[in-house]
Design a protein around this motif. Sequence first.
Motif, mmCIF file in Angstrom:
data_model
loop_
_atom_site.group_PDB
_atom_site.id
_atom_site.type_symbol
_atom_site.label_atom_id
_atom_site.label_comp_id
_atom_site.label_asym_id
_atom_site.label_seq_id
_atom_site.Cartn_x
_atom_site.Cartn_y
_atom_site.Cartn_z
ATOM 1 N N LYS A 78 40.538 82.040 66.152
ATOM 2 C CA LYS A 78 39.318 81.418 66.658
ATOM 3 C C LYS A 78 39.593 80.810 68.024
ATOM 4 O O LYS A 78 40.737 80.532 68.385
ATOM 5 N N GLU A 79 38.517 80.586 68.745
ATOM 6 C CA GLU A 79 38.628 80.013 70.076
ATOM 7 C C GLU A 79 39.227 78.614 70.003
ATOM 8 O O GLU A 79 38.812 77.784 69.199
ATOM 9 N N ARG A 80 40.204 78.373 70.860
ATOM 10 C CA ARG A 80 40.817 77.051 70.927
ATOM 11 C C ARG A 80 39.908 76.163 71.772
ATOM 12 O O ARG A 80 39.272 76.617 72.700
ATOM 13 N N LYS A 81 39.851 74.902 71.429
ATOM 14 C CA LYS A 81 38.990 73.965 72.138
ATOM 15 C C LYS A 81 39.847 72.927 72.858
ATOM 16 O O LYS A 81 40.979 72.671 72.468
ATOM 17 N N ALA B 94 47.835 78.275 63.374
ATOM 18 C CA ALA B 94 47.175 78.719 64.608
ATOM 19 C C ALA B 94 46.282 79.936 64.361
ATOM 20 O O ALA B 94 45.442 80.270 65.197
ATOM 21 N N LYS B 95 46.441 80.580 63.208
ATOM 22 C CA LYS B 95 45.711 81.818 62.930
ATOM 23 C C LYS B 95 44.455 81.613 62.099
ATOM 24 O O LYS B 95 43.584 82.474 62.062
ATOM 25 N N LYS B 96 44.384 80.499 61.415
ATOM 26 C CA LYS B 96 43.237 80.244 60.544
ATOM 27 C C LYS B 96 42.468 79.033 61.053
ATOM 28 O O LYS B 96 43.019 78.184 61.757
ATOM 29 N N SER B 97 41.214 78.955 60.675
ATOM 30 C CA SER B 97 40.396 77.843 61.154
ATOM 31 C C SER B 97 39.421 77.387 60.075
ATOM 32 O O SER B 97 39.188 78.093 59.098
ATOM 33 N N VAL B 98 38.887 76.198 60.290
ATOM 34 C CA VAL B 98 37.905 75.592 59.386
ATOM 35 C C VAL B 98 36.887 74.860 60.260
ATOM 36 O O VAL B 98 37.239 74.322 61.315
ATOM 37 N N MET B 99 35.658 74.808 59.786
ATOM 38 C CA MET B 99 34.600 74.097 60.503
ATOM 39 C C MET B 99 34.884 72.597 60.505
ATOM 40 O O MET B 99 35.119 71.996 59.462
ATOM 41 N N ALA C 31 41.002 63.455 54.849
ATOM 42 C CA ALA C 31 40.061 64.585 54.854
ATOM 43 C C ALA C 31 40.642 65.763 55.643
ATOM 44 O O ALA C 31 40.399 66.929 55.287
ATOM 45 N N SER C 32 41.396 65.473 56.686
ATOM 46 C CA SER C 32 42.012 66.530 57.494
ATOM 47 C C SER C 32 43.038 67.307 56.672
ATOM 48 O O SER C 32 43.127 68.538 56.790
ATOM 49 N N ILE C 33 43.797 66.618 55.846
ATOM 50 C CA ILE C 33 44.771 67.292 54.974
ATOM 51 C C ILE C 33 44.023 68.274 54.066
ATOM 52 O O ILE C 33 44.424 69.430 53.921
ATOM 53 N N LYS C 34 42.931 67.801 53.467
ATOM 54 C CA LYS C 34 42.141 68.664 52.567
ATOM 55 C C LYS C 34 41.572 69.861 53.311
ATOM 56 O O LYS C 34 41.588 70.983 52.805
ATOM 57 N N ALA C 35 41.071 69.636 54.518
ATOM 58 C CA ALA C 35 40.488 70.726 55.302
ATOM 59 C C ALA C 35 41.546 71.768 55.668
ATOM 60 O O ALA C 35 41.301 72.975 55.571
ATOM 61 N N ILE C 36 42.723 71.301 56.069
ATOM 62 C CA ILE C 36 43.803 72.225 56.437
ATOM 63 C C ILE C 36 44.245 73.020 55.209
ATOM 64 O O ILE C 36 44.420 74.239 55.267
ATOM 65 N N ALA C 37 44.407 72.339 54.089
ATOM 66 C CA ALA C 37 44.825 73.010 52.848
ATOM 67 C C ALA C 37 43.793 74.070 52.450
ATOM 68 O O ALA C 37 44.142 75.192 52.071
ATOM 69 N N TRP C 38 42.515 73.708 52.552
ATOM 70 C CA TRP C 38 41.452 74.642 52.225
ATOM 71 C C TRP C 38 41.479 75.834 53.181
ATOM 72 O O TRP C 38 41.359 76.982 52.762
ATOM 73 N N PRO D 211 33.344 68.843 61.499
ATOM 74 C CA PRO D 211 31.978 68.322 61.648
ATOM 75 C C PRO D 211 31.572 67.967 63.078
ATOM 76 O O PRO D 211 30.396 68.060 63.426
ATOM 77 N N ALA D 212 32.509 67.590 63.911
ATOM 78 C CA ALA D 212 32.176 67.203 65.285
ATOM 79 C C ALA D 212 32.602 68.247 66.319
ATOM 80 O O ALA D 212 32.047 68.296 67.404
ATOM 81 N N LEU D 213 33.572 69.064 65.973
ATOM 82 C CA LEU D 213 34.174 69.965 66.954
ATOM 83 C C LEU D 213 33.858 71.438 66.715
ATOM 84 O O LEU D 213 34.255 72.281 67.500
ATOM 85 N N GLY D 214 33.177 71.735 65.624
ATOM 86 C CA GLY D 214 32.874 73.125 65.306
ATOM 87 C C GLY D 214 34.070 73.830 64.691
ATOM 88 O O GLY D 214 35.010 73.194 64.208
ATOM 89 N N GLU D 215 34.038 75.162 64.723
ATOM 90 C CA GLU D 215 35.133 75.960 64.151
ATOM 91 C C GLU D 215 36.421 75.635 64.907
ATOM 92 O O GLU D 215 36.486 75.783 66.122
ATOM 93 N N LEU D 216 37.427 75.159 64.166
ATOM 94 C CA LEU D 216 38.635 74.651 64.820
ATOM 95 C C LEU D 216 39.881 75.224 64.154
ATOM 96 O O LEU D 216 40.030 75.136 62.928
ATOM 97 N N PRO D 217 40.795 75.820 64.938
ATOM 98 C CA PRO D 217 42.055 76.282 64.368
ATOM 99 C C PRO D 217 42.774 75.128 63.653
ATOM 100 O O PRO D 217 42.676 73.971 64.077
ATOM 101 N N LEU D 218 43.469 75.446 62.575
ATOM 102 C CA LEU D 218 44.078 74.409 61.743
ATOM 103 C C LEU D 218 45.096 73.555 62.494
ATOM 104 O O LEU D 218 45.204 72.355 62.235
#
Length: 171
Positions: A69-72, A128-133, A52-59, A135-142
């Motif tokens: 986005k803010e780094r966590k 490091a420049k783009k991010s995706v939501m 799922a992480s691969i899909k999220a990063i690709a998206w 589910p547990a951590l919120g908006e997260l840089p790729l």
Amino acid sequence: MNKFLDDNLHETRNNLVKEITLLSDAQFNSKPSMNKWSIAQVCHHLVLVEEASIKAIAWGLKETDCAPKERKNVSTILLNRTKKIKAPKIVEPDVKPFKVQQIIDLLTHSRKKLMTFLNTLEDKSMLAKKSVMHPALGELPLDQWIEQIYLHKQRHIEQINELKLLLGATP
């Protein structure tokens, strides 16, 4: 990809495999209670999260928004096991039994897919420049999506060790 991330992904995966290799299939699939996952289910969940992480990063890479986005502090959040995190449906494990070797093969396959995907990225700085939501951590840089893969595994290795104690499956 940077060596630190690569080493952590590799080391954590090896630690996971080491934890499960000597288990019998019965121990691997045994649930300490009805509302707890078996070790096999924990491992299947880890495979699903990596995919799922691969899909999220690709998206996320296809998105046009490049506002940083803010780094966590992902490690603080994920390694704190006193805070329960409910798995989203998409990464809930199968209820059917698994063989230990079957899960090791799935882990190997998902890791190959991840590394192949990351190695084909032309401009890794976009991670490091783009991010995706998340589910547990919120908006997260790729790039932190990659970091969360090994930290999430570390979280669940602790859980596996607890399950092994409950099942009397420790040497």
